[in-house]
Enzyme design. Structure first.
Site, PDB file in Angstrom:
ATOM      1  N   PRO A  14       0.855  -1.191   0.000  1.00 47.42           N
ATOM      2  CA  PRO A  14       0.000   0.000   0.000  1.00 47.42           C
ATOM      3  C   PRO A  14       0.889   1.240   0.000  1.00 47.42           C
ATOM      4  CG  PRO A  14      -0.082  -1.128   2.139  1.00 47.42           C
ATOM      5  CD  PRO A  14       0.752  -1.977   1.228  1.00 47.42           C
ATOM      6  N   CYS A  95       2.460   2.632   9.901  1.00 51.26           N
ATOM      7  CA  CYS A  95       2.788   3.961   9.374  1.00 51.26           C
ATOM      8  C   CYS A  95       3.603   4.774  10.387  1.00 51.26           C
ATOM      9  CB  CYS A  95       1.509   4.706   9.007  1.00 51.26           C
ATOM     10  SG  CYS A  95       1.837   6.350   8.356  1.00 51.26           S
TER      11      CYS A  95
END
Ligand SMILES: Cc1cc2nc3c(=O)[nH]c(=O)nc-3n(C[C@H](O)[C@H](O)[C@H](O)COP(=O)(O)O)c2cc1C
Length: 309
Positions: A14, A95
């Site tokens: 992603p 993240c």
């Protein structure tokens, strides 16, 4: 999709600002087995789901597709809005972006296991589709064995492990041995991620970790053909002699962008074309010219000119 059958499977990482539909379709065409959307913030999905979903430009050609969620609440509601569009729902627990850490999203959750547990179980509990999680090794220190066991116990169907901590950012190298330990620690499929830039990197990552698949991010930016090279090496034990002309790829990407991503930004398109031109003879001149233009037509003129080589 049955994740238990994953073997030497190739995943597109992603990537926010990268994984537009055109790029996902091209990755699939070059041999990627599972594509992925960029992360979607659960609060954005709740406040305007049709806008968020329409911007993804999901299409049949790219399937199977994983849709990634980032946040720390509204998990079940997000699943109900997105699951009909997804083959896999992925949870972002990796993240390292400061803005998201400040919101207690992404890899912050690796440092707050009760919060992680609540968010993950809300998603697993609501989803009829397989749920995966994507982690780094830990926040400051490596706690990936505790985290991966917990995720398995919560009912997550597979885990992607990027072999760096949050503190490391992108410094140092992705720790292959640490990924291997996670693989040995759980009974669900593990996808290895980090530093695959050449076909041989993917092969050795799979062989050294025993993982069920490999996920590639930066290595395919401007070079989705890498999927095809990796696939060939894994299937034939030697490198392919085929190569791809970057001009042909840039033209193909443009065609797909017009077809699938007509509602997405010009700057994103232009950035992709710069990635495609990165190692070309005239890369610096191309970059300079592309940065001066403001329309799709002008970028196209540059791609089709003699400079683009
Ligand atoms: C431009 C960019 C955007 C990214 N966006 C996301 C994202 O939306 N969700 C996510 O889980 N990881 C994101 N990542 C991390 C990648 O998925 C991947 O884990 C990381 O780059 C390591 O893999 P690599 O060495 O193959 O690039 C992003 C990375 C890059 C370079």
């Amino acid at each position: 999709m049955n994740l238990k059958q994953l073997k030497n499977s190739l995943f597109l990482a992603p990537m926010r600002g990268v994984n537009c539909a055109a790029f996902r379709v091209m990755s699939k065409e070059y041999g990627c087995d599972v594509t992925s959307t960029p992360m979607i913030i659960t609060d954005d999905l709740i406040s305007d789901s049709s806008k968020v979903i329409s911007r993804l430009n999901l299409n049949k050609t790219e399937k199977p597709v994983s849709i990634q969620l980032i946040g720390n609440k509204n998990g079940a509601e997000s699943v109900s809005l997105i699951e009909d569009h997804a083959d896999i729902i992925d949870i972002n627990l990796g993240c390292p972006d400061k803005k998201f850490l400040g919101l207690k999203y992404g890899s912050y959750l690796l440092s707050n296991l009760p919060m992680m547990e609540k968010f993950v179980s809300s998603i697993v509990g609501a989803s009829n589709k397989p749920v995966t999680a994507k982690i780094r090794l830990g926040f400051n220190d490596n706690n990936s064995l505790i985290v991966s066991k917990k995720l398995e116990d919560l009912g997550v169907n597979a885990i992607t492990v990027h072999g760096r901590t949050t503190k490391q950012g992108y410094t140092g190298v992705s720790d292959i041995n640490a990924i291997k330990k996670v693989k040995e620690n759980v009974n669900i499929p593990i996808i290895a991620n980090g530093d695959v830039f050449k076909p041989g990197n993917a092969k050795s990552l799979l062989e050294k970790t025993g993982c069920n698949g490999v996920m590639i991010g930066r290595g395919v930016m401007g070079n989705p053909f890498l999927f095809s090279e990796v696939k060939y090496l894994l299937e034939n034990g030697k490198n392919t002699t085929k190569s791809v002309d970057k001009k042909t790829d840039a033209i193909k990407f443009t065609k797909y962008y017009e077809k699938y991503d007509y509602n997405v930004s010009f700057t994103e398109y232009r950035q992709h074309i710069m990635w495609f031109s990165k190692n070309l003879l005239n890369a610096a001149i191309i970059k300079d010219r592309i940065l001066r233009v403001k329309t799709f037509e002008k970028v196209n003129e540059i791609i089709n000119s003699d400079i683009f080589r």
